[in-house]
Design an enzyme around this catalytic site. Structure first.
Site, mmCIF file in Angstrom:
data_model
loop_
_atom_site.group_PDB
_atom_site.id
_atom_site.type_symbol
_atom_site.label_atom_id
_atom_site.label_comp_id
_atom_site.label_asym_id
_atom_site.label_seq_id
_atom_site.Cartn_x
_atom_site.Cartn_y
_atom_site.Cartn_z
ATOM 1 C CE LYS A 53 -3.796 -2.470 2.145
ATOM 2 N NZ LYS A 53 -4.520 -2.891 3.347
ATOM 3 C CD GLN A 97 -3.485 -4.306 6.664
ATOM 4 O OE1 GLN A 97 -3.400 -3.392 5.861
ATOM 5 N NE2 GLN A 97 -4.115 -5.441 6.376
ATOM 6 C CG ASP A 120 -9.920 -0.219 4.803
ATOM 7 O OD1 ASP A 120 -9.654 -0.571 3.639
ATOM 8 O OD2 ASP A 120 -9.235 -0.544 5.794
#
Ligand code: NAD
Length: 307
Positions: A53, A97, A120
């Site tokens: 990422k 995460q 997200d």
């Protein structure tokens, strides 16, 4: 006839090129979209994802920063970090995460992320926007599935779509996106009766289960489009033979590494389907590309530039 292969690596690269161009345009007005990634502890799998990422952010020209609290971090300390990232204007996207350590209240942490920076798309506010068709941030993997369909010219409106899996991060949002684009959607799960029969109705079949090669030929109507979201690691020889017997290339990988990756869809499905995403190289690469795209979208929405 063998199925058309929907090449996620190529589509992801197209999206990254478009995002990089948007980043350049925004720079003309003094805006540089920024992504903050929070990685708790040292899980090797999470470290690999986060590295991907961060690298991708740099390639498309985003500002990016990483926060790596030890796995002894408390919920309160994480909430403080999130509050700080929420406040800072140069941070447009915040990604925590998962999974978080067991002692951390993950739901509280995710709820603390400003919905406007929730790249997200997991915050209930964004889930609500998605289900009521308002502009918001859409989870990356489901958004990637829709990009594969759109960019491959596969029609969605009026089609029968079957989604296997009802998780909050994949199954449900994919089903909602398909519904919002006027597909007739059926969502299946572990309690669904006659699963192969239900799946055979599908013009578009999305598998998001987490079971290696579970979707076999009998699940698929000839000519259907099959999107394989699953990422499963096979380490067992018997399991390997069930999925990849006779596949020389996979044999070599398995012999060298002692494992190989497989989706939820058995390779034999490629003989029946009209189009199919491979694993690896299908949905996976789109997930990171959509994270880049979401960060730019968040930056634009926060500044009233998004139409
Ligand atoms: P999950 O475990 O949260 O959900 C799995 C779903 O599958 C559940 O809703 C369950 O009801 C259903 N299911 C389980 N066994 C079943 C069975 N025998 N028959 C029918 N349904 C069954 O998983 P998830 O987070 O949604 O992930 C699904 C898969 O997608 C995993 O392999 C995961 O690694 C992969 N994934 C890939 C990406 C990507 O970037 N490509 C992103 C996220 C998840």
């Amino acid at each position: 006839m063998a199925a058309r292969i929907l090449d996620g690596t190529k589509l992801a690269s197209e999206i990254r090129t478009e995002v990089a161009a948007q980043v350049k345009t925004l720079a003309l007005s003094g805006v540089r979209p920024g992504l903050a990634v929070v990685l708790v502890g040292h899980s090797p799998a999470s470290e690999v994802y986060v590295r991907g990422k961060v690298k991708s952010s740099q390639e498309v020209g985003l500002y990016s920063e990483q926060h790596t609290p030890a796995d002894t971090v408390t919920t309160e300390e994480l909430l403080e970090l999130i509050a700080d990232l929420n406040r800072r204007d140069e941070v447009d996207g915040i990604l925590v995460q998962l999974p978080l350590p067991e002692h951390v209240d993950a739901k509280r942490v995710l709820l603390a992320v400003d919905p406007a920076k929730d790249v997200d798309g997991f915050h209930p506010v964004n889930v609500g926007y998605l289900s009521t068709q308002r502009p918001g941030l859409v989870p990356c993997t489901p958004a990637g599935v829709m990009e594969i369909l759109r960019r491959s010219g596969i029609p969605v409106a009026g089609q029968e779509a079957v989604v296997i899996g009802r998780s909050d991060i994949v199954g449900k949002p994919v089903a909602m996106l398909l519904l919002n684009q006027n597909a007739t959607v059926t969502v299946c799960h572990s309690k669904t009766r006659d699963l192969p029969e239900v799946c055979r109705r599908a013009d578009i079949l999305v598998a998001a289960i987490g079971r290696a090669g579970m979707v076999t030929r009998e699940f698929v109507k000839p000519g259907a489009t099959v999107i394989d979201v699953g990422i499963n690691k096979i380490t067992d020889r018997k399991e390997f033979d069930r999925v990849f017997a006779g596949n020389k290339k996979r044999e070599e990988t398995f012999a060298a590494k002692g494992s190989t990756l497989v989706g939820d869809v058995h390779p034999e499905v490629a003989e029946v389907a009209g189009a199919i995403t491979p694993v690896p190289g299908g949905v996976g690469p789109l997930t990171i590309a959509m994270l880049m795209s979401n960060t730019v979208k968040a930056a634009m929405m926060r500044r009233g530039l998004y139409r």
